[in-house]
Design a protein around this motif. Structure first.
Motif, PDB file in Angstrom:
ATOM      1  N   ALA A  46      37.325  -5.404  85.901  1.00 55.10           N
ATOM      2  CA  ALA A  46      35.516  -4.481  85.843  1.00 55.10           C
ATOM      3  C   ALA A  46      35.729  -3.577  87.059  1.00 55.10           C
ATOM      4  O   ALA A  46      35.083  -2.110  87.255  1.00 55.10           O
ATOM      5  N   HIS A  47      36.621  -3.780  88.184  1.00 56.70           N
ATOM      6  CA  HIS A  47      36.125  -2.610  89.578  1.00 56.70           C
ATOM      7  C   HIS A  47      37.253  -1.874  89.344  1.00 56.70           C
ATOM      8  O   HIS A  47      37.348  -0.625  89.504  1.00 56.70           O
ATOM      9  N   ALA A  48      38.206  -2.756  89.002  1.00 53.75           N
ATOM     10  CA  ALA A  48      39.582  -1.332  88.302  1.00 53.75           C
ATOM     11  C   ALA A  48      38.402  -0.761  87.557  1.00 53.75           C
ATOM     12  O   ALA A  48      39.099   1.204  87.129  1.00 53.75           O
ATOM     13  N   ASP A  49      37.870  -0.871  86.797  1.00 55.24           N
ATOM     14  CA  ASP A  49      37.932   0.403  85.426  1.00 55.24           C
ATOM     15  C   ASP A  49      36.423   1.267  86.094  1.00 55.24           C
ATOM     16  O   ASP A  49      35.467   2.048  85.264  1.00 55.24           O
ATOM     17  N   GLY A  50      35.763   0.784  86.684  1.00 55.87           N
ATOM     18  CA  GLY A  50      34.407   1.720  88.012  1.00 55.87           C
ATOM     19  C   GLY A  50      33.203   1.037  87.847  1.00 55.87           C
ATOM     20  O   GLY A  50      32.248   1.531  87.460  1.00 55.87           O
ATOM     21  N   ALA A  51      33.205   0.018  86.715  1.00 56.50           N
ATOM     22  CA  ALA A  51      32.420  -1.329  86.093  1.00 56.50           C
ATOM     23  C   ALA A  51      31.493  -1.737  87.972  1.00 56.50           C
ATOM     24  O   ALA A  51      32.687  -1.923  88.308  1.00 56.50           O
ATOM     25  N   SER A  52      30.256  -2.173  88.016  1.00 59.83           N
ATOM     26  CA  SER A  52      29.827  -2.627  88.618  1.00 59.83           C
ATOM     27  C   SER A  52      29.345  -4.156  88.562  1.00 59.83           C
ATOM     28  O   SER A  52      29.387  -4.594  87.364  1.00 59.83           O
ATOM     29  N   SER A  53      29.147  -4.937  89.741  1.00 57.68           N
ATOM     30  CA  SER A  53      28.973  -5.893  89.331  1.00 57.68           C
ATOM     31  C   SER A  53      27.447  -6.869  88.460  1.00 57.68           C
ATOM     32  O   SER A  53      27.802  -7.812  87.889  1.00 57.68           O
ATOM     33  N   SER A  54      26.714  -5.825  88.725  1.00 60.35           N
ATOM     34  CA  SER A  54      25.285  -5.846  88.158  1.00 60.35           C
ATOM     35  C   SER A  54      25.923  -5.766  85.919  1.00 60.35           C
ATOM     36  O   SER A  54      25.205  -6.528  85.046  1.00 60.35           O
TER      37      SER A  54
END
Length: 258
Positions: A46-54
């Motif tokens: 998710a972080h690699a895809d630019g998503a946030s923790s929320s």
């Protein structure tokens, strides 16, 4: 491990990953199908895809997380956000101090009960069906969609019955459960119930409702009447019972021929 205050929120909430054994237990308590190792992999992706923790964290659960107390909820989110911080900062995460972790046993979901057709359900079937609906999220969602679509006229009549929000919620969910039990036990399915079914009592020649279903409905109404947070008041209980009784009779009569 990461530990930092969360902005301007209460100082007792910190992002702090305490280790896989702690987070594994918290995830299981909350009803997540994932363990820490799987969560870490999802966070990296998710972080690699630019998503946030929320955006990611709600996806770790099949439905709303379950917590025995607010303290457990806070502790789980502190650990999840602490783990996210480590991923976001590019720091290595060591899940175990030594040796491989034994595989996490899968939580068994209650299976669907065997159909009762061409007979009628007994107490054992009703109990098994209720447990299946409670534990199998996907099955419950599928049957909820089926109920909403096929029994739309029934729901429209219920909506116009003049109940309070609490009374409507109790009647609607109980009728859903009864419909779902019939769908589970009668493979041919249940046809659409006409909206007028809630306005009139069953005819004398209508097939009698199975005692196990009637008892389940009555027990559920008793629980609703004595609910600690939102009890169903006595003046609301009578019309709700009347609508549920008529709805159950109509659903039982609407069984399709196999």
């Amino acid at each position: 491990m990461s530990k930092k205050p969360r902005g301007t929120e209460s100082s007792d909430f910190v992002h702090h990953f305490e280790g896989a054994s702690t987070l594994d237990g918290l995830l299981e308590l909350a009803g997540s199908p994932y363990d820490t190792e799987a969560v870490l992999a999802l966070m990296k992706e998710a972080h690699a895809d630019g998503a946030s923790s929320s955006e990611l964290i709600p996806q770790l659960f099949e439905g709303p997380p379950r917590f025995p107390s607010p303290d457990v909820a806070r502790l789980m989110y502190q650990n999840l956000l602490g783990l996210w911080d480590l991923v976001a900062e590019g720091k290595g995460v060591r899940l175990e101090d030594e040796g491989p972790r034994p595989p996490r046993p899968k939580r068994e979901k209650a299976p669907a009960p065997s159909p009762f057709a061409p007979g009628e359900p007994d107490a054992a079937f009703v109990e098994a069906a209720s447990r299946h609906l409670e534990e199998d999220v996907r099955a419950r969602e599928r049957l909820t969609h089926l109920f909403d679509n096929r029994q739309d006229p029934l729901l429209g009549a219920l909506d116009g019955a003049g109940l309070t929000d609490e009374g409507y919620a109790v009647a609607r969910y109980l009728l859903f459960e009864l419909f779902a039990m019939l769908e589970l036990g009668w493979p041919a399915g249940v046809a659409t119930v006409p909206p007028g079914a809630l306005a009139t009592a069953p005819t004398p020649d209508a097939p009698p409702v199975p005692a196990a279903l009637a008892t389940y409905a009555e027990d559920a109404l008793f629980e609703a009447e004595h609910d600690e947070e939102h009890p169903l008041v006595p003046e609301e209980l009578a019309p709700v019972r009347n609508l549920v009784t008529r709805g159950l009779a109509a659903l039982w009569q609407a069984r399709k021929k196999g």
